[in-house]
Enzyme design. Sequence first.
Site, short mmCIF file in Angstrom:
data_model
loop_
_atom_site.label_atom_id
_atom_site.label_comp_id
_atom_site.label_asym_id
_atom_site.label_seq_id
_atom_site.Cartn_x
_atom_site.Cartn_y
_atom_site.Cartn_z
N THR A 84 70.41 106.51 131.66
CA THR A 84 69.78 105.36 131.71
C THR A 84 68.36 105.62 131.25
O THR A 84 67.81 106.69 131.40
CB THR A 84 69.77 104.61 133.02
N GLU A 143 75.34 102.16 134.72
CA GLU A 143 76.28 102.62 135.62
C GLU A 143 77.57 101.93 135.96
O GLU A 143 78.33 102.36 136.72
CB GLU A 143 75.15 102.34 137.16
N LYS A 147 55.75 88.09 143.85
CA LYS A 147 55.75 87.84 145.15
C LYS A 147 54.54 86.78 145.64
O LYS A 147 53.54 87.44 145.43
CB LYS A 147 55.54 88.88 146.18
N TRP A 201 59.47 84.12 146.53
CA TRP A 201 59.59 84.95 145.21
C TRP A 201 59.71 83.94 143.98
O TRP A 201 60.22 82.75 144.15
CB TRP A 201 61.04 85.78 145.25
P1 ADP Z 1 68.73 100.53 130.55
O1 ADP Z 1 68.81 99.62 129.38
O2 ADP Z 1 67.70 100.42 131.25
O3 ADP Z 1 69.35 102.09 129.94
P2 ADP Z 1 71.06 99.33 131.50
O4 ADP Z 1 71.24 98.66 130.23
O5 ADP Z 1 72.03 99.62 132.33
O6 ADP Z 1 69.96 100.21 131.28
O7 ADP Z 1 70.30 98.02 132.13
C1 ADP Z 1 70.87 97.26 133.18
C2 ADP Z 1 70.04 96.35 133.81
O8 ADP Z 1 69.82 95.22 132.66
C3 ADP Z 1 70.66 95.27 134.80
O9 ADP Z 1 70.50 95.97 136.05
C4 ADP Z 1 69.84 94.16 134.76
O10 ADP Z 1 68.37 94.28 135.30
C5 ADP Z 1 69.48 94.12 133.22
N1 ADP Z 1 70.45 92.92 132.39
C6 ADP Z 1 71.57 93.46 131.83
N2 ADP Z 1 72.29 92.16 131.51
C7 ADP Z 1 71.41 91.04 132.01
C8 ADP Z 1 71.64 89.75 131.95
N3 ADP Z 1 72.70 89.32 131.14
N4 ADP Z 1 70.47 89.08 132.30
C9 ADP Z 1 69.55 89.35 133.00
N5 ADP Z 1 69.18 91.10 133.10
C10 ADP Z 1 70.42 91.84 132.64
#
Ligand code: ADP
Length: 547
Positions: A186, A331, A440, A445
């Site tokens: 990640t 994940e 916050k 929120w």
């Molecule tokens: P990274 O890009 O940090 O490696 P990920 O692709 O796994 O990791 O990111 C996952 C996160 O991206 C989610 O936990 C969420 O916060 C955000 N995310 C993914 N899809 C959406 C969506 N459609 N709307 C809002 N947030 C999203």
Amino acid sequence: MRGLMMDRPLLISQLIEFAAEYHNTTEIVSRTIEGPIHRYTYTDAAVRARKLAKALKELGVEMGDRIATLAWNGYRHFEIYFAVSGSGAICHTINPRLFPEQIAYIVNHAEDRIIFVDINLLPLLEALKDHLKTVKNIVVMTDRAHMPAESKLPGLLCYEELVSAQDDKFEWPLFDENTASSLCYTSGTTGNPKGVLYAHRSTILHSYAINMAGAMGFTSDDKVLPVVPMFHANAWGIPYAAPMAGAGIVFPGAKMDGASIYELFESEGVTISAGVPTIWLELLRYCDANGKKLEKLKRTLIGGSAVPKSMIEKFDKDHGVFVMHGWGMTEMSPLGTISTFKRGEHGLPKDKQYDLQAKQGRPVYGVEMKIVDDAGHDLPKDGVAFGNLLVRGPWISRGYFRGEGTAAFTKDGWFHTGDVCKLDEDGYMVITDRSKDVIKSGGEWISSIDLENLAVGCPGVQEAAVIGIAHPKWDERPLLIIVRKEGSNVTREQVLEYFDGKIAKWWMPDDVAFVDQLPHTATGKLLKTKLREDFKDYTLPTANAAE
Ligand code: ADP
């Protein structure tokens, strides 16, 4: 009593062999790093994957070895996916947009033995020459004619020579379906990146889910163009799901600008695509500026960050393209939810449909979800309560590579997503924020995502981010940060006027700042940590008055 069904393991090698046998003439088209468009069939891909698997064996690769890729979306990368995992080794995809120190960290953490690299990314590795402790071979993904004349890295191997030295008489090994197949870190906006270790079984089950009609639902009539990179959660599973359905694939290579993507969409007749919102912003802007229409594309999956309603509407009205808004995480392989209509929703007025599509969608079968408060108590799925989202399912991690980040996994088998969301009676999920980004204000929120989505609908606004700024009375208040569209002079007052009446009064940003560009993570998300750092000394106009 146990069932009497065959215990045939679910293995990734079966996907490519299936496509080679039953969709033998279906094409995989790639824009190569060398320049020209390359095209061949699933049968050709399977032959070359087998040859590469033999070459890996000759290089001494064993089950469980980590074999890395530092590469864009293309046919050689696709072959490596199958050759490596199919051999029982682990395909570790590395994001070239990470900082060099992060790349060195994950190569060493994964103990990668071989790295496959695109020619234009080789300088990245050369710069890390003295930091790669476990790497024995570096294979440049090109032919002899395009190999670099000289390199700081000794003994570079040539991909095409490795492949052509072998014949394709190779039987894919059979092993336990829970064997690790690929590894993806990640992007780690806080702390070091953490490794997500997929298995053959989880990958195949996830591919079935992608292929459900209520999800991406590929068919052999489709041509799929994954703009999402193969190093971002395995291009969201598309390189596995497409051969399972016999869909054609179009790989964009290293060129992901609006003009290049548009050209491939039209020349190759792409029917379905997938990528993060920033890519689509750029494509839509290109179409607007050049009077172009997406003639062939029917649907696209957009996720990774929230998709604003204005984007969904524009895709539909200007191009007749249906946006499937998806939510997921590395994940989670990554698919969690997707917004396709359910019974009764197909006939709704357009505007109501756009509202539904702007939600992150409903869970696909296989993903279970619940929301809990900070004490861990379940909250109702009533569309009002919001809380911390927990998930579980057969393609969701149960731990990070080498046992890190254990706090994210509960004792009773759930994974803490770190997202805050609402779930409603119809099963729709709406992400409020990453838990660390939520603002916050006076104990309540405010969703930064809601405000950002609204802001990009305002004329003259190209991109927007909202962060919480310390406030003496309210603890935190929202600051809206805007990148103007080219040629626009949109003002603070105009933006706030646009917000008026569209949100609760106390959600109104306390100020608007204008910047030339916003920082993004290696996977295209707004980099809020950097913004908070940039604006850490910012004083809101309301702070002195302590309103
Ligand atoms: P990274 O890009 O940090 O490696 P990920 O692709 O796994 O990791 O990111 C996952 C996160 O991206 C989610 O936990 C969420 O916060 C955000 N995310 C993914 N899809 C959406 C969506 N459609 N709307 C809002 N947030 C999203």
